[in-house]
Design a protein around this motif. Structure first.
Motif, short mmCIF file in Angstrom:
data_model
loop_
_atom_site.label_atom_id
_atom_site.label_comp_id
_atom_site.label_asym_id
_atom_site.label_seq_id
_atom_site.Cartn_x
_atom_site.Cartn_y
_atom_site.Cartn_z
N PRO A 4 -11.06 3.14 8.43
CA PRO A 4 -10.00 3.79 9.06
C PRO A 4 -9.54 4.91 8.21
CG PRO A 4 -9.36 1.54 9.43
CD PRO A 4 -10.48 1.61 8.53
N ALA A 5 -9.14 6.09 8.63
CA ALA A 5 -8.65 7.12 7.86
C ALA A 5 -7.70 7.97 8.59
CB ALA A 5 -9.76 8.14 7.43
N THR A 6 -7.32 7.63 9.82
CA THR A 6 -6.16 8.09 10.62
C THR A 6 -5.73 7.05 11.40
OG1 THR A 6 -7.52 8.47 12.72
CG2 THR A 6 -7.63 10.31 10.86
N LYS A 7 -4.62 7.17 11.78
CA LYS A 7 -3.60 6.18 12.66
C LYS A 7 -4.59 5.91 13.87
CE LYS A 7 0.55 6.12 15.47
NZ LYS A 7 1.99 7.05 15.65
N ALA A 8 -5.17 6.85 14.72
CA ALA A 8 -5.70 6.57 15.77
C ALA A 8 -7.04 5.60 15.22
CB ALA A 8 -6.34 7.56 16.35
N ASP A 9 -7.67 5.86 14.12
CA ASP A 9 -8.73 4.81 13.96
C ASP A 9 -8.35 3.81 13.56
OD1 ASP A 9 -10.62 7.30 13.94
OD2 ASP A 9 -10.59 7.27 11.67
N TYR A 131 -1.57 7.83 5.74
CA TYR A 131 -2.89 8.20 4.94
C TYR A 131 -2.47 9.22 4.12
CZ TYR A 131 -5.46 4.76 7.78
OH TYR A 131 -5.77 3.59 8.22
N GLY A 132 -1.19 9.91 4.03
CA GLY A 132 -1.11 10.89 3.23
C GLY A 132 -0.79 10.84 1.73
N GLN A 133 -0.39 9.64 1.41
CA GLN A 133 0.06 9.14 -0.03
C GLN A 133 0.02 7.88 -0.28
OE1 GLN A 133 4.13 10.99 0.41
NE2 GLN A 133 4.75 9.37 1.24
N PRO A 134 -0.15 7.28 -1.60
CA PRO A 134 -0.24 6.05 -2.10
C PRO A 134 0.91 5.34 -1.48
CG PRO A 134 -1.15 7.53 -3.96
CD PRO A 134 -0.37 8.54 -2.71
N TRP A 135 0.95 4.24 -1.12
CA TRP A 135 2.01 3.53 -0.90
C TRP A 135 2.04 2.36 -1.80
CZ3 TRP A 135 2.45 -1.47 1.60
CH2 TRP A 135 3.68 -1.82 2.36
N GLY A 137 0.47 1.06 -5.30
CA GLY A 137 -0.68 1.29 -6.25
C GLY A 137 -1.30 2.70 -5.67
N LYS A 138 -2.40 2.65 -5.94
CA LYS A 138 -3.33 3.53 -5.51
C LYS A 138 -3.79 3.51 -3.92
CE LYS A 138 -7.75 1.16 -6.39
NZ LYS A 138 -9.11 1.32 -6.78
N TRP A 139 -3.03 2.36 -3.11
CA TRP A 139 -3.46 2.18 -1.77
C TRP A 139 -2.58 3.07 -0.64
CZ3 TRP A 139 -8.22 0.73 -1.81
CH2 TRP A 139 -8.58 -0.44 -3.15
N MET A 140 -3.23 3.62 0.15
CA MET A 140 -2.51 4.10 1.19
C MET A 140 -2.17 3.13 2.04
SD MET A 140 -2.91 7.40 0.85
CE MET A 140 -4.05 8.20 -0.23
N MET A 141 -0.83 3.54 2.86
CA MET A 141 -0.24 2.36 3.80
C MET A 141 -1.09 1.78 4.98
SD MET A 141 2.99 2.91 6.51
CE MET A 141 3.92 3.52 5.54
N GLY A 142 -1.90 2.72 5.47
CA GLY A 142 -2.87 2.39 6.27
C GLY A 142 -3.99 1.65 6.06
N ARG A 143 -4.47 1.91 4.71
CA ARG A 143 -5.34 0.69 4.12
C ARG A 143 -4.90 -0.49 3.76
NH1 ARG A 143 -9.84 -0.85 4.27
NH2 ARG A 143 -11.29 -1.20 2.65
N MET A 144 -3.50 -0.47 3.39
CA MET A 144 -3.04 -2.03 3.20
C MET A 144 -2.77 -2.62 4.61
SD MET A 144 -2.53 -2.50 -0.26
CE MET A 144 -1.29 -3.86 -0.06
N ILE A 145 -2.58 -1.91 5.73
CA ILE A 145 -2.49 -2.60 6.66
C ILE A 145 -3.97 -3.11 7.10
CG2 ILE A 145 -2.07 -2.22 9.10
CD1 ILE A 145 0.32 -0.20 8.21
N SER A 146 -4.93 -2.34 7.00
CA SER A 146 -6.22 -2.57 7.36
C SER A 146 -6.87 -3.82 6.51
CB SER A 146 -7.12 -1.34 7.08
OG SER A 146 -8.56 -1.78 7.54
N PHE A 147 -6.45 -3.75 5.19
CA PHE A 147 -6.85 -5.00 4.26
C PHE A 147 -6.36 -6.23 4.83
CE2 PHE A 147 -6.97 -2.33 0.11
CZ PHE A 147 -8.16 -2.07 0.18
N ASN A 148 -5.28 -6.23 5.72
CA ASN A 148 -4.71 -7.50 6.12
C ASN A 148 -4.78 -7.57 7.50
OD1 ASN A 148 -3.59 -8.47 3.36
ND2 ASN A 148 -2.95 -6.50 3.24
#
Length: 172
Positions: A4-9, A131-135, A137-148
């Motif tokens: 995912p790269a957007t909130k909707a995704d 998705y606009g800035q690292p949250w 380390g290098k990970w965006m907030m959305g990606r950290m949420i997706s990881f988990n």
């Protein structure tokens, strides 16, 4: 499935992967929920389907804790207090122990509640916040949420499906 790269995704992938997981969890006979039939999160260990749900609940709640702590201006404790990233097996076993007395139905309800709380959390953020800035380390907030959330839902579904294919339990 694309990352995912957007909130909707992000919301769509969480909804899709959770719904798929739920359908497979519906096929787990409650009588088998505590049988150690799945490879554990620590090498050379076994876990039960109930332990797998405890793991998912634990990680969903951990995400909520990260966000609550930040909102309260508290320092990060990632992945969890006293746990390093290379000790995730220890954390998994903590999650198993925390939920060992709960029934299959209770675990299912807690997982749904945790997922719904994650969705509510995401709804409160913009695309730029997610998705606009690292949250971390290098990970965006959305990606950290997706990881988990969606990633572990997919992994858990694969584990459950593989076990169900070889299980002698009658399907519910």
């Amino acid at each position: 499935m694309a990352v995912p790269a957007t909130k909707a995704d992000l919301l769509a992938v969480i909804d899709k992967t959770f719904a798929q997981l739920e359908r497979d969890l519906d096929r787990v006979p409650p009588v088998a929920a505590r049988e150690p039939v799945l490879d554990g999160h620590v090498k050379n260990t076994m876990m039960s389907p109930a332990d797998l749900l405890a793991y998912l609940i634990g990680w969903n709640q951990q995400v909520l804790t990260w966000h609550r702590r930040r909102a309260e201006g508290l320092p990060d404790e990632l992945p969890a207090p006293g746990i390093k990233w290379n000790e995730l097996g220890v954390l998994a076993q903590c999650y198993y122990a925390e939920h060992e007395a709960e029934t299959w139905d209770e675990l299912r309800a807690q997982l749904r509640d945790a997922k719904d709380s994650i969705v509510d959390l995401i709804e409160g953020y913009s695309d730029a916040e997610l998705y606009g800035q690292p949250w971390y380390g290098k990970w965006m907030m959305g990606r950290m949420i997706s990881f988990n959330t969606s990633s572990p839902y997919t992994n858990a579904r694969g584990r459950i499906r593989a076990w169900l294919r070889t299980s002698n339990h009658p399907r519910v």
